[in-house]
Write an enzyme that holds these catalytic residues in place. Structure first.
Site, PDB file in Angstrom:
ATOM      1  CE  LYS A  22      -1.774   2.005   3.962  1.00  0.00           C
ATOM      2  NZ  LYS A  22      -1.548   3.432   4.006  1.00  0.00           N
ATOM      3  CG  ASN A  23       2.196   2.801   3.534  1.00  0.00           C
ATOM      4  OD1 ASN A  23       1.056   3.166   3.218  1.00  0.00           O
ATOM      5  ND2 ASN A  23       2.546   2.519   4.759  1.00  0.00           N
ATOM      6  CB  CYS A 117      -4.876   6.598   9.869  1.00  0.00           C
ATOM      7  SG  CYS A 117      -5.606   5.262   8.932  1.00  0.00           S
ATOM      8  NE  ARG A 123      -0.276  10.550   9.699  1.00  0.00           N
ATOM      9  CZ  ARG A 123      -0.648   9.496   8.947  1.00  0.00           C
ATOM     10  NH1 ARG A 123      -1.896   9.074   8.979  1.00  0.00           N
ATOM     11  NH2 ARG A 123       0.231   8.913   8.149  1.00  0.00           N
ATOM     12  CG  ASP A 307       2.592   1.657   9.430  1.00  0.00           C
ATOM     13  OD1 ASP A 307       2.912   1.924   8.262  1.00  0.00           O
ATOM     14  OD2 ASP A 307       2.348   2.527  10.288  1.00  0.00           O
ATOM     15  NE  ARG A 399      -7.589   5.164   4.244  1.00  0.00           N
ATOM     16  CZ  ARG A 399      -6.720   5.826   5.004  1.00  0.00           C
ATOM     17  NH1 ARG A 399      -7.043   6.148   6.231  1.00  0.00           N
ATOM     18  NH2 ARG A 399      -5.533   6.156   4.557  1.00  0.00           N
TER      19      ARG A 399
END
Ligand code: EPZ
Length: 430
Positions: A22-23, A117, A123, A307, A399
């Site tokens: 994903k990242n 998130c 952030r 994560d 997601r």
């Protein structure tokens, strides 16, 4: 809204195929904006963040051709605007990569402040802005982030990041790829997805060296041509399934990983009494005996990934003895702990550290996902608990995890998805 009904208490057995990271995907898709040609990008995970990003690229003027479940073709030769639509960009954190890509290609960008998130801490994006400014861009922050390069083109610069930041490293790399001159990023992040982005850009004609170390050198080139690239497998998705079988017991084969990327997670699980055996690009993960307590500190790669913090904490609630988990990346990332304590876990949080006293078993409960990785941790807790739990706010989980329910069911998990306002599920669980 969908919720998951989980019948826990059984061990997991079977195979799980890991999807694209994903990242990496949420950076590589915006990076296609830098390419004056057609990119074929393969092994993209089927997750809602990717769906939103493809819609944004289309609204910017990219031609998106979905080739199959995991491969797309992007043609960014005829971009019509450098202003990303707020209603979509606000849906995910990774929309800030559009700034670096648009600045790099067109010397300007207007993107709404990123969403994503919210796990309890702030952030900030000050390091991204620091990098863009060093390269000659003026950046105005408000509901939108508006950036423009002096003279219409970014200039190479030396940037020393104050914080090891994945996002800032990737964003500056993108802004530098077509800059006039060389950019050196020091104190850069070293995650596998940083290397993946650099490899993608280099396969399109960029000149990036040092990705995966703390010093990355980007020599600006005039143009990036098209090409094909396959995204790496997802280290965190794989780690999540490893944590699941650690919590439930059983044995699973985790297929299509890069073993080196898994080292930090494998080592910690082995310390906890989980057996992990490498077989080419698969891992056999087995837990039959008692889980042992351990101490975890999350750090930038190659440290234990933040994560994976909610997931490993959930496993530790079932480990004999006292464990500690210290969050070394984010200000705080423990909002989910209250959900676990309602299932009988014994956890207290002091600042950035959670102290976990292991218990025999968790009890089922109605719990909610607070964010992507906390949501995955709730699934792990519900699978380990002896009885039926309900999980709400599951949109967070969807997601970032492709077909997580299908993949868990293939491992023997008994999970049903129901709409909140629906009658009781007609289909049997599992
Ligand atoms: C990326 O977020 C990931 N998201 C996060 O994963 C992950 O937790 C994080 O990297 C760390 O690995 C995506 O890749 C889309 P950072 P990012 O910049 O880039 C501070 C998930 O679950 N910081 O590496 O936003 C920041 O506050 C998500 O997949 C600044 O101070 O994280 C944090 O303490 C959740 N100023 C630390 O650096 C900045 O300008 C690391 O943040 C940027 C960051």
């Amino acid at each position: 809204m969908t919720k998951y009904i989980v019948q826990g208490g059984s061990p997991l057995f079977g195979e799980v195929h890991i999807s694209g990271a994903k990242n990496a995907a949420v950076a590589i898709l915006p990076a296609a904006l830098l390419v004056d040609g057609v990119c074929r990008i393969e092994n993209i995970p089927q997750i809602s963040d990717v769906t939103v990003l493809l819609k944004i690229l289309e609204q910017l003027g990219a031609k998106v051709r979905v080739l199959n479940r995991s491969d797309v073709e992007l043609d960014c030769r005829h971009i019509i605007t450098t202003r990303a639509p707020q209603e979509l960009a606000h849906k995910l954190r990774a929309s800030y990569y559009l700034i670096g890509a648009l600045l790099g290609r067109f010397g300007e960008a207007e993107v709404s402040m990123p969403g994503g998130c919210n796990f309890g801490g702030t952030r900030p994006i000050d390091q991204h802005v620091k990098g863009f400014a060093a390269m000659g861009a003026t950046v105005r922050e408000g509901d939108y982030i508006c950036a423009a390069a002096e003279g219409g083109r970014m200039k190479g610069a030396n940037i020393y990041l104050d914080v090891v930041s994945v996002g800032a490293t990737m964003n500056i790399m993108m802004a530098a790829a077509l800059a006039d001159g060389t950019t050196v990023i020091e104190n850069a992040a070293k995650e596998p997805h940083i290397v993946d982005l650099a490899n993608f850009l280099n396969s399109m004609g960029a000149d990036i060296k040092g990705a995966g170390t703390d010093t990355i050198r980007v020599a600006g080139v005039e143009r990036l041509h098209g090409g094909a690239y396959a995204i790496i497998p997802d280290q965190i998705e794989a780690g999540t399934y490893m944590a699941a079988v650690a919590a439930t017991g059983g044995q699973i084969r985790v297929r299509g990983i890069i073993p080196k990327h898994m080292d930090c997670i494998t080592a910690k699980l082995q310390e906890m009494g989980v057996e992990v055996e490498e077989q080419d690009d698969d891992l056999i993960v087995r837990r039959s005996g008692e889980l042992r307590h351990a101490n975890v500190k999350t750090l930038p790669y190659p440290g234990f990934p933040t994560d994976m913090q909610p997931q490993i904490t959930t496993v530790l609630t079932l480990a004999s003895g006292t464990s500690t988990v210290t969050e070394g990346v984010w200000d705080s990332r423990y909002r989910y702990v209250g959900e676990l304590t309602r299932m009988g876990a014994q956890i207290r949080v002091e600042g950035r550290t959670a102290i976990v006293e292991g218990v025999e078993r968790l009890s089922p409960a109605n719990i909610q996902a607070y964010d992507l990785r906390a949501g995955a941790a709730m699934l792990i807790a519900a699978l380990a608990a002896d009885g039926v739990s309900e999980i709400t706010n599951v949109q967070y989980i969807e997601r970032g995890y492709e077909d997580i329910i299908g993949k868990l069911r293939a491992l023997g998990a008994k999970i049903d998805c129901v709409e909140e306002n629906d009658e009781p599920p007609i289909r049997q669980i599992g």
